[in-house]
Design a protein around this motif. Structure first.
Motif, PDB file in Angstrom:
ATOM      1  N   SER A  63      16.924 -66.931 -92.869  1.00 41.61           N
ATOM      2  CA  SER A  63      18.359 -67.157 -92.750  1.00 41.61           C
ATOM      3  C   SER A  63      18.765 -68.608 -92.949  1.00 41.61           C
ATOM      4  O   SER A  63      19.938 -68.902 -93.204  1.00 41.61           O
ATOM      5  CB  SER A  63      18.854 -66.660 -91.386  1.00 41.61           C
ATOM      6  OG  SER A  63      18.170 -67.329 -90.346  1.00 41.61           O
ATOM      7  N   VAL A  64      17.815 -69.534 -92.819  1.00 43.11           N
ATOM      8  CA  VAL A  64      18.153 -70.957 -92.939  1.00 43.11           C
ATOM      9  C   VAL A  64      17.396 -71.647 -94.072  1.00 43.11           C
ATOM     10  O   VAL A  64      17.632 -72.822 -94.347  1.00 43.11           O
ATOM     11  CB  VAL A  64      17.900 -71.713 -91.617  1.00 43.11           C
ATOM     12  CG1 VAL A  64      18.632 -71.038 -90.468  1.00 43.11           C
ATOM     13  CG2 VAL A  64      16.415 -71.848 -91.324  1.00 43.11           C
ATOM     14  N   LYS A  65      16.505 -70.917 -94.718  1.00 42.98           N
ATOM     15  CA  LYS A  65      15.679 -71.507 -95.759  1.00 42.98           C
ATOM     16  C   LYS A  65      16.566 -72.083 -96.861  1.00 42.98           C
ATOM     17  O   LYS A  65      17.499 -71.437 -97.326  1.00 42.98           O
ATOM     18  CB  LYS A  65      14.739 -70.445 -96.319  1.00 42.98           C
ATOM     19  CG  LYS A  65      13.487 -70.980 -96.977  1.00 42.98           C
ATOM     20  CD  LYS A  65      12.501 -69.859 -97.248  1.00 42.98           C
ATOM     21  CE  LYS A  65      11.914 -69.301 -95.981  1.00 42.98           C
ATOM     22  NZ  LYS A  65      10.903 -68.248 -96.229  1.00 42.98           N
ATOM     23  N   THR A  69      16.286 -78.524 -92.773  1.00 46.08           N
ATOM     24  CA  THR A  69      15.068 -79.280 -93.028  1.00 46.08           C
ATOM     25  C   THR A  69      14.584 -79.929 -91.735  1.00 46.08           C
ATOM     26  O   THR A  69      15.341 -80.679 -91.105  1.00 46.08           O
ATOM     27  CB  THR A  69      15.298 -80.379 -94.078  1.00 46.08           C
ATOM     28  OG1 THR A  69      15.837 -79.799 -95.275  1.00 46.08           O
ATOM     29  CG2 THR A  69      14.006 -81.103 -94.404  1.00 46.08           C
ATOM     30  N   ALA A  70      13.345 -79.645 -91.373  1.00 49.02           N
ATOM     31  CA  ALA A  70      12.739 -80.250 -90.186  1.00 49.02           C
ATOM     32  C   ALA A  70      11.905 -81.448 -90.609  1.00 49.02           C
ATOM     33  O   ALA A  70      11.268 -81.445 -91.666  1.00 49.02           O
ATOM     34  CB  ALA A  70      11.872 -79.230 -89.455  1.00 49.02           C
ATOM     35  N   SER A  71      11.916 -82.471 -89.768  1.00 43.77           N
ATOM     36  CA  SER A  71      11.091 -83.655 -90.024  1.00 43.77           C
ATOM     37  C   SER A  71      10.706 -84.260 -88.676  1.00 43.77           C
ATOM     38  O   SER A  71      11.239 -83.872 -87.629  1.00 43.77           O
ATOM     39  CB  SER A  71      11.850 -84.671 -90.881  1.00 43.77           C
ATOM     40  OG  SER A  71      13.021 -85.117 -90.228  1.00 43.77           O
ATOM     41  N   ARG A  72       9.781 -85.197 -88.711  1.00 38.38           N
ATOM     42  CA  ARG A  72       9.352 -85.829 -87.455  1.00 38.38           C
ATOM     43  C   ARG A  72       9.060 -87.301 -87.694  1.00 38.38           C
ATOM     44  O   ARG A  72       8.643 -87.697 -88.777  1.00 38.38           O
ATOM     45  CB  ARG A  72       8.135 -85.106 -86.887  1.00 38.38           C
ATOM     46  CG  ARG A  72       6.895 -85.143 -87.750  1.00 38.38           C
ATOM     47  CD  ARG A  72       5.868 -84.103 -87.278  1.00 38.38           C
ATOM     48  NE  ARG A  72       5.452 -84.340 -85.905  1.00 38.38           N
ATOM     49  CZ  ARG A  72       5.001 -83.378 -85.097  1.00 38.38           C
ATOM     50  NH1 ARG A  72       4.924 -82.128 -85.524  1.00 38.38           N
ATOM     51  NH2 ARG A  72       4.626 -83.668 -83.864  1.00 38.38           N
ATOM     52  N   ASP A  73       9.292 -88.074 -86.652  1.00 34.26           N
ATOM     53  CA  ASP A  73       8.963 -89.493 -86.633  1.00 34.26           C
ATOM     54  C   ASP A  73       8.022 -89.684 -85.455  1.00 34.26           C
ATOM     55  O   ASP A  73       8.478 -89.821 -84.312  1.00 34.26           O
ATOM     56  CB  ASP A  73      10.237 -90.332 -86.502  1.00 34.26           C
ATOM     57  CG  ASP A  73       9.969 -91.822 -86.574  1.00 34.26           C
ATOM     58  OD1 ASP A  73       8.830 -92.254 -86.290  1.00 34.26           O
ATOM     59  OD2 ASP A  73      10.898 -92.566 -86.905  1.00 34.26           O
TER      60      ASP A  73
END
Length: 127
Positions: A63-65, A69-73
């Motif tokens: 449903s969100v593709k 966008t996921a990311s990490r710091d």
């Protein structure tokens, strides 16, 4: 102790964008996968996205593709969820969660795989 704090929610018009943050403390963020979940009124909590530890591979609900966008710091101990082209059906309380230690670096969208949760942040998409 383990703590996860979400922020960045709010009211946005359809088609707009928001960026959620999940600030982690009490553990090394780069050792755990982090999931994003959401719960709309009267509905079950559902997995939206996850990002693994290490190289930070990601997975998304259909449903969100293409929109989220996921990311990490890892240096800042923060995980982000960039949400674009928002729709009214994206309205929900959004939560970040840390995967169970037994699952290690795995990235899943299954609620029971996550042991530690933030308090949530409200996202409302409406004109």
């Amino acid at each position: 102790q383990v703590q996860l704090v979400e922020s960045g929610g709010g009211l946005v018009q359809p088609g707009g964008s928001l960026k959620l943050s999940c600030a982690a403390s009490g553990f090394a963020l780069n050792s755990y996968a982090i999931g994003w979940f959401r719960q709309a009124p009267g509905k079950e909590r559902e997995g939206v996205s996850c990002i693994s530890s290490g190289i930070g591979s990601t997975s998304y609900a259909d449903s969100v593709k293409g929109r989220f966008t996921a990311s990490r710091d890892n240096a800042m101990n923060v995980v982000y969820l960039q949400m674009d082209s928002l729709k009214p059906e994206d309205t929900a309380v959004y939560y970040c969660a840390r995967i169970r230690a037994s699952l290690g670096k795995s990235c899943t969208l299954t609620r029971r795989d996550y042991a530690d949760w933030g308090q949530g942040t409200q996202v409302t998409v409406s004109s």
